[in-house]
Design a protein around this motif. Structure first.
Motif, PDB file in Angstrom:
ATOM      1  N   ASP A   1       0.869  -1.171   0.000  1.00 20.86           N
ATOM      2  CA  ASP A   1       0.000   0.000   0.000  1.00 20.86           C
ATOM      3  C   ASP A   1       0.912   1.228   0.000  1.00 20.86           C
ATOM      4  O   ASP A   1       1.498   1.572   1.031  1.00 20.86           O
ATOM      5  CB  ASP A   1      -0.888  -0.036   1.257  1.00 20.86           C
ATOM      6  CG  ASP A   1      -1.816   1.177   1.342  1.00 20.86           C
ATOM      7  OD1 ASP A   1      -1.724   2.051   0.462  1.00 20.86           O
ATOM      8  OD2 ASP A   1      -2.618   1.240   2.292  1.00 20.86           O
TER       9      ASP A   1
ATOM     10  N   VAL B   1       1.013   4.286   2.528  1.00 17.59           N
ATOM     11  CA  VAL B   1       1.588   4.191   3.878  1.00 17.59           C
ATOM     12  C   VAL B   1       3.108   4.155   3.758  1.00 17.59           C
ATOM     13  O   VAL B   1       3.665   3.306   3.057  1.00 17.59           O
ATOM     14  CB  VAL B   1       1.090   2.918   4.596  1.00 17.59           C
ATOM     15  CG1 VAL B   1       1.698   2.815   5.987  1.00 17.59           C
ATOM     16  CG2 VAL B   1      -0.424   2.934   4.696  1.00 17.59           C
TER      17      VAL B   1
ATOM     18  N   PHE C   1       5.299   4.798   6.676  1.00 18.05           N
ATOM     19  CA  PHE C   1       6.028   4.630   7.935  1.00 18.05           C
ATOM     20  C   PHE C   1       6.337   3.172   8.269  1.00 18.05           C
ATOM     21  O   PHE C   1       7.146   2.880   9.127  1.00 18.05           O
ATOM     22  CB  PHE C   1       5.244   5.240   9.098  1.00 18.05           C
ATOM     23  CG  PHE C   1       4.834   6.662   8.868  1.00 18.05           C
ATOM     24  CD1 PHE C   1       5.687   7.545   8.215  1.00 18.05           C
ATOM     25  CD2 PHE C   1       3.613   7.124   9.301  1.00 18.05           C
ATOM     26  CE1 PHE C   1       5.316   8.864   8.000  1.00 18.05           C
ATOM     27  CE2 PHE C   1       3.231   8.443   9.097  1.00 18.05           C
ATOM     28  CZ  PHE C   1       4.086   9.311   8.438  1.00 18.05           C
ATOM     29  N   PHE C   2       5.628   2.253   7.634  1.00 19.65           N
ATOM     30  CA  PHE C   2       5.845   0.828   7.891  1.00 19.65           C
ATOM     31  C   PHE C   2       5.296   0.061   6.699  1.00 19.65           C
ATOM     32  O   PHE C   2       4.704   0.647   5.793  1.00 19.65           O
ATOM     33  CB  PHE C   2       5.152   0.392   9.197  1.00 19.65           C
ATOM     34  CG  PHE C   2       3.763   0.914   9.338  1.00 19.65           C
ATOM     35  CD1 PHE C   2       2.702   0.266   8.752  1.00 19.65           C
ATOM     36  CD2 PHE C   2       3.516   2.095  10.043  1.00 19.65           C
ATOM     37  CE1 PHE C   2       1.417   0.764   8.862  1.00 19.65           C
ATOM     38  CE2 PHE C   2       2.222   2.597  10.156  1.00 19.65           C
ATOM     39  CZ  PHE C   2       1.174   1.928   9.557  1.00 19.65           C
ATOM     40  N   GLU C   3       5.498  -1.253   6.716  1.00 20.61           N
ATOM     41  CA  GLU C   3       5.059  -2.082   5.591  1.00 20.61           C
ATOM     42  C   GLU C   3       3.569  -2.407   5.710  1.00 20.61           C
ATOM     43  O   GLU C   3       3.172  -3.192   6.567  1.00 20.61           O
ATOM     44  CB  GLU C   3       5.851  -3.391   5.576  1.00 20.61           C
ATOM     45  CG  GLU C   3       7.306  -3.229   5.184  1.00 20.61           C
ATOM     46  CD  GLU C   3       7.475  -2.970   3.696  1.00 20.61           C
ATOM     47  OE1 GLU C   3       6.887  -3.711   2.902  1.00 20.61           O
ATOM     48  OE2 GLU C   3       8.178  -1.997   3.352  1.00 20.61           O
ATOM     49  N   ALA C   4       2.764  -1.794   4.875  1.00 20.47           N
ATOM     50  CA  ALA C   4       1.345  -2.128   4.833  1.00 20.47           C
ATOM     51  C   ALA C   4       1.069  -2.701   3.449  1.00 20.47           C
ATOM     52  O   ALA C   4       1.531  -2.148   2.449  1.00 20.47           O
ATOM     53  CB  ALA C   4       0.504  -0.887   5.077  1.00 20.47           C
ATOM     54  N   PHE C   5       0.388  -3.803   3.419  1.00 17.52           N
ATOM     55  CA  PHE C   5       0.172  -4.425   2.115  1.00 17.52           C
ATOM     56  C   PHE C   5      -1.136  -5.194   2.063  1.00 17.52           C
ATOM     57  O   PHE C   5      -1.710  -5.565   3.085  1.00 17.52           O
ATOM     58  CB  PHE C   5       1.337  -5.367   1.774  1.00 17.52           C
ATOM     59  CG  PHE C   5       1.771  -6.212   2.937  1.00 17.52           C
ATOM     60  CD1 PHE C   5       1.068  -7.341   3.295  1.00 17.52           C
ATOM     61  CD2 PHE C   5       2.892  -5.855   3.698  1.00 17.52           C
ATOM     62  CE1 PHE C   5       1.453  -8.105   4.372  1.00 17.52           C
ATOM     63  CE2 PHE C   5       3.288  -6.622   4.787  1.00 17.52           C
ATOM     64  CZ  PHE C   5       2.558  -7.755   5.122  1.00 17.52           C
ATOM     65  N   LYS C   6      -1.590  -5.395   0.844  1.00 18.77           N
ATOM     66  CA  LYS C   6      -2.761  -6.218   0.601  1.00 18.77           C
ATOM     67  C   LYS C   6      -2.226  -7.564   0.121  1.00 18.77           C
ATOM     68  O   LYS C   6      -1.252  -7.603  -0.633  1.00 18.77           O
ATOM     69  CB  LYS C   6      -3.603  -5.564  -0.497  1.00 18.77           C
ATOM     70  CG  LYS C   6      -5.035  -5.983  -0.504  1.00 18.77           C
ATOM     71  CD  LYS C   6      -5.845  -5.079  -1.421  1.00 18.77           C
ATOM     72  CE  LYS C   6      -7.302  -5.469  -1.340  1.00 18.77           C
ATOM     73  NZ  LYS C   6      -8.166  -4.485  -1.972  1.00 18.77           N
TER      74      LYS C   6
ATOM     75  N   GLY D   1       0.173 -14.974  19.108  1.00 19.51           N
ATOM     76  CA  GLY D   1      -0.399 -13.844  19.849  1.00 19.51           C
ATOM     77  C   GLY D   1      -1.590 -14.268  20.679  1.00 19.51           C
ATOM     78  O   GLY D   1      -1.994 -15.432  20.664  1.00 19.51           O
ATOM     79  N   ALA D   2      -2.152 -13.297  21.420  1.00 23.59           N
ATOM     80  CA  ALA D   2      -3.252 -13.620  22.339  1.00 23.59           C
ATOM     81  C   ALA D   2      -4.622 -13.374  21.709  1.00 23.59           C
ATOM     82  O   ALA D   2      -5.631 -13.817  22.227  1.00 23.59           O
ATOM     83  CB  ALA D   2      -3.115 -12.783  23.608  1.00 23.59           C
ATOM     84  N   ASN D   3      -4.651 -12.651  20.607  1.00 22.47           N
ATOM     85  CA  ASN D   3      -5.931 -12.323  19.990  1.00 22.47           C
ATOM     86  C   ASN D   3      -6.546 -13.531  19.285  1.00 22.47           C
ATOM     87  O   ASN D   3      -5.816 -14.346  18.726  1.00 22.47           O
ATOM     88  CB  ASN D   3      -5.732 -11.224  18.934  1.00 22.47           C
ATOM     89  CG  ASN D   3      -6.067  -9.864  19.491  1.00 22.47           C
ATOM     90  OD1 ASN D   3      -6.527  -9.738  20.612  1.00 22.47           O
ATOM     91  ND2 ASN D   3      -5.829  -8.841  18.702  1.00 22.47           N
ATOM     92  N   PRO D   4      -7.879 -13.632  19.272  1.00 23.35           N
ATOM     93  CA  PRO D   4      -8.512 -14.703  18.509  1.00 23.35           C
ATOM     94  C   PRO D   4      -8.208 -14.541  17.009  1.00 23.35           C
ATOM     95  O   PRO D   4      -8.077 -13.416  16.529  1.00 23.35           O
ATOM     96  CB  PRO D   4     -10.005 -14.506  18.766  1.00 23.35           C
ATOM     97  CG  PRO D   4     -10.104 -13.578  19.920  1.00 23.35           C
ATOM     98  CD  PRO D   4      -8.853 -12.771  19.936  1.00 23.35           C
ATOM     99  N   ILE D   5      -8.098 -15.670  16.317  1.00 21.90           N
ATOM    100  CA  ILE D   5      -7.803 -15.627  14.876  1.00 21.90           C
ATOM    101  C   ILE D   5      -8.996 -16.224  14.131  1.00 21.90           C
ATOM    102  O   ILE D   5      -9.290 -17.416  14.287  1.00 21.90           O
ATOM    103  CB  ILE D   5      -6.519 -16.426  14.563  1.00 21.90           C
ATOM    104  CG1 ILE D   5      -5.364 -15.868  15.402  1.00 21.90           C
ATOM    105  CG2 ILE D   5      -6.185 -16.362  13.078  1.00 21.90           C
ATOM    106  CD1 ILE D   5      -4.122 -16.720  15.393  1.00 21.90           C
ATOM    107  N   PRO D   6      -9.717 -15.417  13.369  1.00 23.86           N
ATOM    108  CA  PRO D   6     -10.950 -15.912  12.743  1.00 23.86           C
ATOM    109  C   PRO D   6     -10.692 -17.008  11.708  1.00 23.86           C
ATOM    110  O   PRO D   6      -9.729 -16.930  10.950  1.00 23.86           O
ATOM    111  CB  PRO D   6     -11.527 -14.662  12.061  1.00 23.86           C
ATOM    112  CG  PRO D   6     -10.380 -13.734  11.891  1.00 23.86           C
ATOM    113  CD  PRO D   6      -9.416 -14.027  12.984  1.00 23.86           C
TER     114      PRO D   6
END
Lengths: 450, 338
Positions: free
Chosen positions: B65, B68, B70-75, B150-155
Motif C-alpha cells: 500500500d 503508507v 512509515f511501515f510495511e502495509a500491504f494487501k 499472539g493472544a488475539n482470537p484468529i478468525p
C-alpha cells in the motif's frame, strides 16, 4: 535528699537541653506541617540522576496483545523523553515544556508489571512498583475494573496514576480519584457521538436488544448507549441481557434475539467477548434478517483495531466508536504513527496512543510544576488544555480528571487497502458535542494531601 | 416452542464439544489411570492446526500500500488464487475441513510424544502429581502457541457453502422463521460421527476389545502376553486426535486463541465426573446433558426467576448428581476408589 535531688535536677537539665537541641534540629521535617515536610512526598527522586515510572499492563490473559502494544508505546515515550529517536509527538504537542533531557533533567527509567486483567493482581503489581521499585507515577491497563481498583490504590499511596484503556463512566464518575487521570474517552462520549450517526444511518424508532458484559464497563456503556439512542432517535430497549465475561459461546444469549422483535443488536462487549459474540451473531443470520420491515443491524459501541483483526470479515460495515486511529491526518497522529511505525514495523493501536499521550502529559506537567511532588503535578494537570496529540484541542477537566476531546465514529472497512486498514473513520465528532456537565456522574475526587 | 428447540440445538452443539473432550479424558483415565489436565491444550492445538493450514494455504504475494510510508502495509493475494483461480479460492474456502487431513497425523504424533516422553513417567505417581505435571504441560503448550500466534482470537471462516443458516423450523414443522447456523449443525453431526467411530472401534475391533479388557483388568491381559502398554499409548494418541478434531471443527464457531482449551477443560472435567469416572457412555451422556442444561439456564425467562443460574448450573447439577449417585451417572465401582 535535697542534694540528691539537686544532682538529678542538674543531670536532667543537661539531658533535657541535649534532647531539646536534637528535637529542634529534627522537628521541621517531622512535626511542622508547613515547613520542609510540606515538600516531602513518596518516592521523591531527590538528587538522583534518574526517575522511575511504572508501566502496569496486561502481559498475560485475554488482553495480552493490547498490553504488549501499550508497553511498546510506553517504551517509545520514554525514549522520546530521554531525547532519543525523532521525538514523536514532542514535535507537535502544545503547550510543550519537555526538553528531551528526561524529566526535570533526570533520565527516565521504567519498570513493568503484569495486571493479568485482574483487579487484585493489578493492585499487587502496582503496590510492588510503588513500594519496591520506587516509581513516581504508574500507568497502563486495559480494563475499567482494573483502572478503578488501582486508582484507589494510587489515592491511598499518594502516587499519580495515568490510566490506560478504561471506558467506563465510573472511572472518572463515581469512582474518580484525585490521583487518577483518564485521557481515554468514555461510554458517555461513545453514546453522544454514535447516536446521531446511528439515527442518520438506521433511522428512528428502532427496537434494540443489548448484550452486555456483566461488569462496570458493560453496565456503564449499555446505560449510555440506551440513553442517547433513546433521546436522539427514539430507539427503544427491548431487553438488556447481562452476559458473563469470557463466556466463549454466546449462542444461548443470541437465540432469544431471533424472536424478540428487536431490529438492532448492540454488543456491549470488548476484546475476545466482542469477537466471539459478533462472529456468532452473524452466524445466526442476524444481519440477513428483516424485522419490523427494517434490515436488522448490529452495533459495537467500542471498537479497536486489534479487535477488528480478530473479528475478520464479520466486522465489515459495522458501526462503532473509537478514541483514535492511526490513519488520522493531523500532525500529532502522523508524528506518533511515524515514530511507532518506524520503531516496530506496524501502526499503533488506540491503547498505545492513550498510553503514549499519558506519559508525555505527566512529564510535561512535572516540568510545568517544576517538581515531582504529586500534589503540584496534579494541580498542573487539572484544567490543563493541550493540542497536537491526535484528538484536537483537549481539556483535562479538573473537577473529574476526564480528558475531553474529539471522538471518532468508525465503520468496519469494506475494502481494506492493507492488513492494518480495518476501520474507516466515518465521522470526527467535535469535543463540545461529547462534553457533559460536571454533575452528570457525581463523585468525590478526595484530597490532594494523603 | 421455537425458543426451546433453539436452546436444545445450542445445548447439543456445545454438548458435542464437551462430549468429545470428555470422551478423550475418559479414555486416557480408563486406560492409563492418568488425570490429564493437558487435554484442553490438545483441543486448542487441534484448533491451531486449522489456523496453520489456513496460513499455509493463504501464503500470499504482498501488494504494498503505497499510501503508507512509515511501515510495511500491504494487501495480500494468495498464491493459490493467482495460480489456480477459482479452484484456488475454493481450496482456501474449505481450509477448515481440509486441515483435518493434517490434524489427524499431527495430533496422533503429539499424543504419542506426550505419553512416551512425559506422562508414562507418572503412571505410578499419585494423581496429584499427574495433575500438576499435565497442568504445567498445558501452560507450556499455551505459552508456546501465544508466543507464535499472539493472544488475539484468529478468525477461521467456515466454507461458504456451509456458512449460512438452515431452516430448521420448516424441518420440524414450526414455520419458516426458525433458522440455525448450518456450521453448528455440521459440528453436531461431526461430533456424533466421531463418537460413533470411537465406540465402534472399541466395540468391534480386536484392538478395541483388548483395550476394553485392559481397562477392566490390566494385569490379567498382560499375563496373557499382550503388550497392553503399547496399546494404551496408541489410545492416548487417539484421544489426542479426538480432542484435536473437536477443537479444529469448532474454530468457525469460536475464533481460536491460545486459552480456548483451558476454557473447555474445567467444564469437561465436570462432565467426566457427572458421567462417571471411566465410563465412556457416561461422558457422552453427561456432555450433551450439561450442554443442554447450560443453554436453558441462560434463557431470559429462567434468569428472571434465578439470576446467575447460567453461571452455576453445571456445578449445581454436579453437586446434586454426586450427592445422589456418588459414582456419577454411569460410573463403575472401584474406579478411583482406593
Amino acid at each position: 535528699m535535697t542534694k540528691k535531688s539537686s544532682d538529678l535536677s542538674r543531670r536532667s537539665l543537661l539531658k533535657g537541653t541535649a534532647a531539646a537541641t536534637a528535637a529542634t534540629a529534627v522537628a521541621p521535617s517531622i512535626f511542622v506541617p508547613n515547613a520542609t515536610a510540606a515538600g516531602a512526598f513518596r518516592n521523591d527522586p531527590g538528587n538522583s540522576s534518574t526517575v522511575t515510572l511504572g508501566f502496569n499492563v496486561p502481559q498475560t490473559g485475554a488482553y495480552a496483545d493490547e498490553g504488549a502494544d501499550e508497553l511498546r508505546a510506553f517504551k517509545l515515550a520514554v525514549k522520546h523523553l530521554n531525547g532519543e529517536g525523532d521525538g514523536g509527538m514532542m514535535q507537535t504537542m502544545q503547550p510543550m515544556n519537555l526538553k528531551g533531557n528526561g524529566i526535570l533533567g533526570k533520565k527516565v527509567e521504567f519498570v513493568t508489571g503484569d495486571t493479568q486483567t485482574k483487579s487484585d493482581a493489578a493492585r499487587a503489581s502496582a503496590k510492588r512498583m510503588i513500594e519496591k521499585d520506587g516509581v513516581i507515577m504508574f500507568s497502563g491497563g486495559s480494563s475499567s475494573g482494573v483502572a478503578i481498583a488501582v486508582q484507589s490504590l494510587a489515592q491511598e499511596m499518594g502516587t499519580v496514576f495515568m490510566a490506560g484503556l478504561t471506558h467506563s463512566n465510573d472511572t472518572t464518575g463515581k469512582d474518580r480519584r484525585r490521583y487518577g487521570f483518564r485521557h481515554f474517552f468514555n461510554a458517555h462520549m461513545s453514546g453522544a457521538s454514535l447516536a446521531p450517526v446511528l439515527e442518520a444511518e438506521y433511522g428512528r424508532d428502532r427496537q434494540v436488544y443489548h448484550l452486555t458484559a456483566d461488569y462496570t464497563w458493560g453496565w456503564s456503556q449499555q446505560e449510555s448507549i440506551a440513553k442517547f439512542t433513546k433521546s436522539q432517535a427514539g430507539w427503544n430497549t427491548v431487553a438488556d441481557v447481562r452476559t458473563p465475561v469470557g463466556a466463549g459461546d454466546f449462542s444461548q444469549y443470541i437465540t432469544p434475539i431471533l424472536n424478540s422483535g428487536a431490529d438492532v443488536l448492540v454488543l456491549n462487549h470488548y476484546g475476545k467477548d466482542m469477537v466471539n459474540s459478533l462472529t456468532q451473531a452473524i452466524q445466526f443470520g442476524l444481519r440477513d434478517k428483516q424485522v419490523n420491515g427494517k434490515d436488522f443491524q448490529i452495533v459495537v459501541p467500542l471498537f479497536s483495531r486489534l479487535m477488528a483483526q480478530g473479528a475478520g470479515e464479520n466486522i465489515k460495515g459495522i458501526l462503532g466508536s473509537t478514541a483514535w486511529n492511526w490513519k488520522l491526518s493531523d500532525a500529532g497522529s502522523q508524528a506518533f504513527t511515524k515514530a511507532f511505525g518506524q520503531e516496530y514495523g506496524f501502526p499503533p493501536s488506540q491503547a498505545a496512543h492513550t498510553c503514549y499521550c499519558q506519559t508525555l502529559l505527566y512529564a510535561d506537567a512535572v516540568e510545568r510544576a517544576g517538581t515531582f511532588n504529586p500534589e503540584q503535578v496534579i494541580r498542573a494537570l487539572e484544567d490543563h488544555e493541550f493540542d497536537g496529540m491526535g484528538n484536537g484541542k483537549t481539556l483535562y477537566r479538573g473537577s473529574d480528571h476526564q480528558a475531553f476531546k474529539d471522538v471518532l465514529v468508525v465503520r468496519g472497512n469494506q475494502n481494506p487497502s492493507s492488513q492494518f486498514d480495518l476501520l474507516e473513520v466515518q465521522d470526527i465528532v467535535p469535543r463540545d458535542k461529547v462534553t457533559y456537565s460536571e454533575d452528570t456522574y457525581p463523585g468525590d475526587l478526595g484530597p490532594y494531601k494523603v | 416452542m421455537d425458543a426451546i428447540l433453539l436452546q436444545v440445538l445450542n445445548g447439543l452443539d456445545k454438548g458435542g464439544a464437551y462430549a468429545l473432550i470428555a470422551l478423550g479424558l475418559t479414555l486416557i483415565f480408563g486406560t492409563l489411570g492418568v488425570v490429564n489436565f493437558a487435554h484442553g491444550a490438545l483441543f486448542m492445538l487441534g484448533a491451531f492446526c486449522a489456523v496453520t493450514i489456513r496460513e499455509v494455504l493463504t501464503l500470499s504475494v504482498k501488494v504494498k500500500d503505497e499510501s503508507v510510508t512509515f511501515f510495511e502495509a500491504f494487501k495480500e493475494v494468495p498464491y493459490l488464487e493467482l495460480w489456480l483461480g477459482e479452484t484456488g479460492k475454493t481450496i482456501i474456502d474449505w481450509s477448515v475441513p481440509i486441515s483435518i487431513l493434517f490434524a489427524i497425523p499431527f495430533m496422533l504424533m503429539v499424543g504419542l510424544v506426550m505419553e512416551r516422553g512425559l506422562i508414562r513417567h507418572f503412571y505410578r505417581r499419585p494423581h496429584a502429581d499427574q495433575i500438576l505435571v499435565t497442568f504445567g504441560l498445558a501452560i507450556v503448550i499455551q505459552e508456546i502457541v501465544k508466543a507464535y500466534y499472539g493472544a488475539n482470537p484468529i478468525p477461521q471462516p467456515s466454507p461458504e457453502l456451509l456458512s449460512g443458516t438452515a431452516n430448521v423450523g420448516a424441518f420440524f414443522g414450526l414455520g419458516d422463521n426458525l433458522v440455525y447456523p448450518l456450521w453448528r449443525l455440521v459440528y453436531l453431526g461431526f461430533a456424533l460421527v466421531i463418537i460413533a467411530i470411537v465406540f465402534a472401534f472399541l466395540q468391534f475391533t480386536t484392538f478395541g476389545m483388548v483395550v476394553r479388557a485392559g481397562m477392566a483388568d490390566r494385569e490379567t491381559v498382560q499375563l496373557l502376553g499382550i503388550n497392553i502398554t503399547k496399546r494404551f499409548s496408541i489410545v492416548f494418541g487417539l484421544a489426542a486426535v479426538v480432542a484435536g478434531l473437536a477443537g479444529l471443527m469448532y474454530t468457525p464457531v469460536l475464533p481460536p486463541d491460545y486459552h480456548m482449551g483451558m476454557d473447555f477443560l474445567v467444564l469437561s472435567f465436570v462432565v467426566v465426573v457427572v458421567g462417571g469416572m471411566g465410563s465412556l457412555p457416561g461422558a457422552v451422556l453427561a456432555g450433551f446433558l450439561l450442554g443442554i442444561l447450560q443453554s436453558f439456564a441462560s434463557m431470559n425467562e429462567v434468569k428472571q426467576i434465578i439470576p446467575g443460574l447460567d453461571q452455576i448450573i453445571i456445578y449445581l447439577v454436579a453437586m446434586i448428581v454426586l450427592l445422589v449417585r456418588p459414582r456419577g451417572l454411569m460410573g463403575r465401582k472401584g474406579v478411583m476408589e482406593d
